[in-house]
Design an enzyme around this catalytic site. Structure first.
Site, mmCIF file in Angstrom:
data_model
loop_
_atom_site.group_PDB
_atom_site.id
_atom_site.type_symbol
_atom_site.label_atom_id
_atom_site.label_comp_id
_atom_site.label_asym_id
_atom_site.label_seq_id
_atom_site.Cartn_x
_atom_site.Cartn_y
_atom_site.Cartn_z
ATOM 1 N N TYR A 172 21.289 24.199 12.658
ATOM 2 C CA TYR A 172 21.307 24.003 14.103
ATOM 3 C C TYR A 172 21.408 25.320 14.884
ATOM 4 O O TYR A 172 22.210 26.187 14.573
ATOM 5 C CB TYR A 172 22.493 23.101 14.463
ATOM 6 C CG TYR A 172 22.766 23.034 15.948
ATOM 7 C CD1 TYR A 172 23.761 23.820 16.522
ATOM 8 C CD2 TYR A 172 22.017 22.212 16.775
ATOM 9 C CE1 TYR A 172 24.005 23.777 17.885
ATOM 10 C CE2 TYR A 172 22.257 22.161 18.134
ATOM 11 C CZ TYR A 172 23.250 22.946 18.677
ATOM 12 O OH TYR A 172 23.481 22.897 20.015
ATOM 13 N N LYS A 217 33.357 19.202 15.452
ATOM 14 C CA LYS A 217 32.984 18.634 14.153
ATOM 15 C C LYS A 217 32.281 19.644 13.268
ATOM 16 O O LYS A 217 32.488 19.687 12.052
ATOM 17 C CB LYS A 217 32.087 17.412 14.359
ATOM 18 C CG LYS A 217 31.844 16.600 13.100
ATOM 19 C CD LYS A 217 31.148 15.293 13.425
ATOM 20 C CE LYS A 217 30.991 14.436 12.179
ATOM 21 N NZ LYS A 217 30.379 13.125 12.486
ATOM 22 N N ARG A 266 26.387 7.846 23.105
ATOM 23 C CA ARG A 266 25.504 8.687 22.306
ATOM 24 C C ARG A 266 24.385 7.851 21.685
ATOM 25 O O ARG A 266 23.211 8.227 21.712
ATOM 26 C CB ARG A 266 26.311 9.404 21.220
ATOM 27 C CG ARG A 266 27.221 10.485 21.809
ATOM 28 C CD ARG A 266 28.227 11.008 20.804
ATOM 29 N NE ARG A 266 27.637 11.706 19.672
ATOM 30 C CZ ARG A 266 27.156 12.937 19.697
ATOM 31 N NH1 ARG A 266 27.140 13.613 20.841
ATOM 32 N NH2 ARG A 266 26.685 13.504 18.607
ATOM 33 N N HIS A 311 23.734 17.607 16.398
ATOM 34 C CA HIS A 311 23.691 17.295 14.978
ATOM 35 C C HIS A 311 23.076 18.471 14.223
ATOM 36 O O HIS A 311 22.235 19.194 14.751
ATOM 37 C CB HIS A 311 22.843 16.039 14.726
ATOM 38 C CG HIS A 311 23.528 14.792 15.176
ATOM 39 N ND1 HIS A 311 22.868 13.599 15.338
ATOM 40 C CD2 HIS A 311 24.827 14.544 15.501
ATOM 41 C CE1 HIS A 311 23.718 12.670 15.750
ATOM 42 N NE2 HIS A 311 24.906 13.218 15.851
ATOM 43 N N HIS A 338 32.155 6.461 22.545
ATOM 44 C CA HIS A 338 31.210 7.070 21.616
ATOM 45 C C HIS A 338 29.841 6.403 21.690
ATOM 46 O O HIS A 338 28.823 6.997 21.312
ATOM 47 C CB HIS A 338 31.755 6.976 20.188
ATOM 48 C CG HIS A 338 31.217 8.021 19.266
ATOM 49 N ND1 HIS A 338 29.942 7.969 18.742
ATOM 50 C CD2 HIS A 338 31.775 9.155 18.773
ATOM 51 C CE1 HIS A 338 29.749 9.012 17.960
ATOM 52 N NE2 HIS A 338 30.835 9.754 17.958
ATOM 53 N N ARG A 349 30.315 13.883 22.416
ATOM 54 C CA ARG A 349 31.392 13.132 21.770
ATOM 55 C C ARG A 349 32.550 12.950 22.751
ATOM 56 O O ARG A 349 32.857 13.855 23.530
ATOM 57 C CB ARG A 349 31.861 13.860 20.505
ATOM 58 C CG ARG A 349 30.781 13.925 19.430
ATOM 59 C CD ARG A 349 31.251 14.711 18.214
ATOM 60 N NE ARG A 349 30.228 14.714 17.171
ATOM 61 C CZ ARG A 349 29.254 15.615 17.073
ATOM 62 N NH1 ARG A 349 29.177 16.601 17.980
ATOM 63 N NH2 ARG A 349 28.371 15.554 16.108
#
Length: 404
Positions: free
Chosen positions: A367, A267, A333, A357, A330, A242
């Protein structure tokens, strides 16, 4: 005799305070300095008391009489007008202390250290521009769903539907904070679900075809900006993290000998590991000569702060790219996700883990930064090699879309 405005205006001060009476306990007191204060003398529970009704001429004779009459009505009902005024002031002070603006600012300050500085600034700006002028002074417990809807409609009517939905979410979080701290009983925002139509899905502009990626990489090579910004541009497609995480990268997170970068994903608040291809390590080693003695890999004009969040997009615009329709910081990505899967046939779950993610596995495990680590290390080097071939035009792209 009842007073007249002329009598009050012409009353002269003396060495001692002078009282001139109007009737019903109302009088004007002229101080030695010349000030004229309205007072009401009254009795309650056998005690004589005084109530200040304002200064003349700010409060004229007519207004003073009306205030006297209001006080006498309270007395007729057994209410002490002085105590009533104090209660009103206390209630007003309590409402002010529990106003939406006070509590919202408190909530923003309380979470300030857990969000990106730019996010804090933007949320505060939205509140100051779009919410506080209409809801700020209201006691938060008295704000209703229609009150909030009025704010959201003003935002939506100027064509900022996405912002309207974002503001609804932020108002809701401020209410939840108020509930948690005992200053509100409920959040009116859930009642507004569907009141503002959903915004159309917006995607970050990205280049996802190999031929256009090749042109972009060559344009980055020819960029004539600062060495720091150019280094960030060179690393952006290689790392595809990011933009905020790239620009705020700190040297303490890098181990160039191990070819690894570890940092906390803002995030998801989870640790992330980025395997570094040899090309990325080479760029970072060269940059380390310039900024390695500082905290940030990409310092801004103020060496104690990270590079501006607008720097990458500004550089892309200088290179001739439209950051609204072609490519943004961005967008690297989406570029990597698309080409890694469609051209290099990397498994989607490996790509998604590298994108940081949240990807639950078959057992529902969230994750894990080390999952697919060997595959990701191979993928990152393969990706860097692929981009290098694209840039020099050595990667042949057949008509069927398979890389040769």
């Amino acid at each position: 005799m009842p007073l007249t405005d002329t009598t009050i205006r012409n009353a002269k001060p003396t060495e001692k305070p002078v009282r001139i009476f109007d009737g019903g306990g109302l009088y004007a007191e002229i101080s030695p300095a010349g000030g004229k204060l309205w007072r009401l003398k009254y009795r309650i529970d056998g005690k004589e008391k005084l109530l200040a009704l304002g200064m003349y001429p700010d409060v004229g004779l007519k207004d003073a009489r009306e205030r006297r009459d209001e006080a006498r009505k309270l007395l007729a009902n057994g209410v002490d007008p002085g105590a009533h005024r104090k209660a009103q002031k206390a209630a007003k002070a309590e409402r002010s202390a529990n106003s939406f603006e006070v509590i919202c600012r408190e909530w923003l300050e309380q979470r300030k250290d857990t969000v990106e500085p730019s996010q804090h600034v933007k949320t505060l700006a939205r509140m100051e521009n779009d919410v506080f002028p209409w809801l700020g002074a209201k006691a938060i417990a008295e704000i209703t769903s229609p009150d909030v809807l009025g704010v959201l409609r003003r935002i939506d009517e100027r064509g900022a539907r996405y912002t309207a939905h974002r503001v609804r979410s932020e108002i809701s979080r401020a209410f939840r904070y108020a509930i948690a701290t005992g200053r509100a009983d409920r959040d009116p925002c859930p009642d507004l679900k569907g009141a503002i139509p959903a915004p159309k899905a917006e995607h970050f502009a990205a280049i996802t075809t190999p031929t256009e990626v090749a042109e972009l990489l060559r344009a980055i090579d020819g960029f004539r900006g600062t060495f720091v910004v150019k280094s960030a541009l060179l690393l952006a497609p290689l790392l595809f993290v990011r933009p905020g995480e790239l620009r705020s990268a700190e040297w303490s997170g890098f181990d160039l000998d191990k070819a690894e970068w570890r940092y906390l994903v803002t995030k998801t608040k989870s640790e992330h590991l980025v395997p570094l291809a040899s090309q990325a390590v080479a760029i970072l080693r060269e940059l380390h000569e310039l900024t390695g003695n500082r905290r940030y890999v990409f310092p801004g004009r103020d060496p104690h702060k990270a590079m501006s969040e607008a720097a990458i997009n500004a550089a892309l615009r200088r290179m001739g790219y439209d950051t609204k329709t072609e490519i943004t910081g961005h967008g690297f990505r989406a570029m990597a996700r698309t080409i890694l899967h469609e051209e290099l046939h990397i498994k989607p779950e490996v790509i998604e883990h590298q994108l940081a993610h949240q990807v639950p596995d078959a057992l529902g495990t969230a994750y894990n930064r080390t999952k697919f680590l060997k595959e990701r290390q191979t993928m990152m080097q393969q990706w860097a090699d692929y981009l290098g071939k694209l840039k020099v035009g050595a990667e042949v792209i057949p008509l069927n879309g398979q890389a040769a």
